[in-house]
Design a protein around this motif. Sequence first.
Motif, PDB file in Angstrom:
ATOM      1  N   SER A  61     -22.010  67.439  67.384  1.00 21.64           N
ATOM      2  CA  SER A  61     -23.364  67.141  67.843  1.00 21.64           C
ATOM      3  C   SER A  61     -23.944  68.235  68.812  1.00 21.64           C
ATOM      4  CB  SER A  61     -23.750  65.783  68.628  1.00 21.64           C
ATOM      5  OG  SER A  61     -23.119  64.868  67.844  1.00 21.64           O
ATOM      6  N   ILE A  91     -26.108  55.690  64.579  1.00 27.73           N
ATOM      7  CA  ILE A  91     -26.668  54.573  63.655  1.00 27.73           C
ATOM      8  C   ILE A  91     -26.203  54.890  62.090  1.00 27.73           C
ATOM      9  CG2 ILE A  91     -28.680  54.668  62.278  1.00 27.73           C
ATOM     10  CD1 ILE A  91     -30.340  55.517  64.676  1.00 27.73           C
ATOM     11  N   PHE A  92     -25.468  56.003  61.864  1.00 30.43           N
ATOM     12  CA  PHE A  92     -24.563  56.119  60.764  1.00 30.43           C
ATOM     13  C   PHE A  92     -23.470  55.176  60.674  1.00 30.43           C
ATOM     14  CE2 PHE A  92     -21.034  58.121  58.440  1.00 30.43           C
ATOM     15  CZ  PHE A  92     -21.599  58.036  57.113  1.00 30.43           C
ATOM     16  N   SER A 136     -27.267  60.012  68.528  1.00 29.28           N
ATOM     17  CA  SER A 136     -27.927  58.731  67.987  1.00 29.28           C
ATOM     18  C   SER A 136     -27.698  58.625  66.471  1.00 29.28           C
ATOM     19  CB  SER A 136     -29.214  58.535  68.605  1.00 29.28           C
ATOM     20  OG  SER A 136     -29.356  58.686  69.863  1.00 29.28           O
ATOM     21  N   LEU A 137     -28.081  59.778  65.882  1.00 25.79           N
ATOM     22  CA  LEU A 137     -27.957  59.694  64.275  1.00 25.79           C
ATOM     23  C   LEU A 137     -26.470  59.181  64.064  1.00 25.79           C
ATOM     24  CD1 LEU A 137     -30.204  62.648  63.147  1.00 25.79           C
ATOM     25  CD2 LEU A 137     -30.764  60.063  62.740  1.00 25.79           C
ATOM     26  N   MET A 138     -25.445  59.858  64.320  1.00 28.71           N
ATOM     27  CA  MET A 138     -24.353  59.736  64.057  1.00 28.71           C
ATOM     28  C   MET A 138     -23.865  58.066  64.494  1.00 28.71           C
ATOM     29  SD  MET A 138     -22.379  63.103  65.076  1.00 28.71           S
ATOM     30  CE  MET A 138     -23.033  64.642  64.099  1.00 28.71           C
ATOM     31  N   GLY A 188     -30.695  63.273  70.149  1.00 28.58           N
ATOM     32  CA  GLY A 188     -30.690  62.821  68.759  1.00 28.58           C
ATOM     33  C   GLY A 188     -29.797  62.946  67.712  1.00 28.58           C
ATOM     34  N   PHE A 189     -28.650  63.966  67.600  1.00 31.89           N
ATOM     35  CA  PHE A 189     -27.735  63.975  66.672  1.00 31.89           C
ATOM     36  C   PHE A 189     -26.621  62.766  67.247  1.00 31.89           C
ATOM     37  CE2 PHE A 189     -29.277  68.137  66.273  1.00 31.89           C
ATOM     38  CZ  PHE A 189     -29.233  68.568  64.627  1.00 31.89           C
TER      39      PHE A 189
END
Length: 462
Positions: free
Chosen positions: A35, A189-190, A185-187, A182-183
Amino acid sequence: MRLRPFQKYRSSLLTRFILIIAVALLFIPVLIPISLIASWGVNRILYPMPKVERNPVYQSGKELESLWHKEALALSTSTPEEINKRLEELKTMYPDASLFWVDQTGTTRLQLPQQETLPLKWSISDAITFMKQRVDADPFTIVAFIDGEEEPGRGFMVFELPRKFMNIVSEGRPSDTRFLFGFFSLMLIFFILLSYFFFRDIRHRLLRLEAAMTHTGENGVPALIQEGKPDEIGRLETAFNHMVDELNDSQKREQEEENLRKSLISNLSHDLRTPLTVLASHLYSISKEPLSEQGRHSLSLMETKIGDLDGLIDHLLSYNLLASGRYALSLERQDILRIVRESAAAWYPVWEKAGIEADINLPDEPLHWNVDEQGLRRVLDNLFQNLVRHASGGCYVGISLTKWRGTVALVISDQGPGMRSTSPAKGAGLGLPIVDLLLQEMGLIRDTESSSEGTSIYIYPV
């Protein structure tokens, strides 16, 4: 299909779940640096390093401040004339700057250029006010004590330069931490979605298996389900399908055996009637001949047994037809009290011969049920016959109406030893099954209450 140990382990739900846990454990030491790198790359693209046009004459604020303090320290032992001379040299080097110095008495000595706003005689409050006004102001101002100390022993000298002439040193590329979060949070969420889809798939497959187990087809056996992945649930689905196949095979064999039994009973019943008819006719012929008392007793016993056997065959045929659904019934609205009275009247001589007292207490008003008259007579005949065979010792039969389970029921009671007792006249046991099948076809129910004081049979509509 049997899986090899490695394939079985690889397709296991436990293995897949452990893999998700391993990804989660790698989330902090591996995914966070990823990230950071991704955020740095995005910041580098969106916020490139600014290009600074440097002034060849002036340095940055830090460089000018450092230079001015060094000059003040170098002049700590100089005479006023030497200080003036050095300031004039510095003015030549920085023509856009304003320079002046104040001696130890607070007198302004040299101004380059001349400034009318400067006091000619400085007090301590004037010096403090001047320095406060110049903090982060324009022009950029540097105050340095000539003796290099924090106290104005030999005075101080001032350097002022409009900020437009200064070189602004970039402190680095602008950075936006939103990309890092953001990155991250994306990981996160993944990982959550990966876990959600994993358990959602398990839940859907278990619900599908539950639905297949609880919903049966017309034959009462669950339907086969489509087998999924070869994991634990897949093996459970395979075992379920195997169980369904076994149930279908078992039901098929049971149906074949039932059909064979019905066919055997039907054929056997018909085949037995011919020799029984012949025997009955010969016994009738013998009864016309002169016989001794013992001979007539034996002849009467044979006629009774042939009658019993004929009744048994009739029961077998009736039961076979009822069980196969081929017993023809015609349901009509009938006054059942009339049928009961007529049947009881037909059995009254038999009860009188057996010493059974009949207590018939039926109202005069009719009671209408949808029944088949011959079927209901057959039910009453079987029940009365059972009463004579098994409960004649009580010397009582009662027929009446009563309120039972919220409706009007026909009650046939006796005072015999009860149904739990064993009668020496016990037959093949087809009487009550035939009664139940006939009642079921007519939409009626039979309840029985039995004790040592007798038995009561309740017949009422569904």
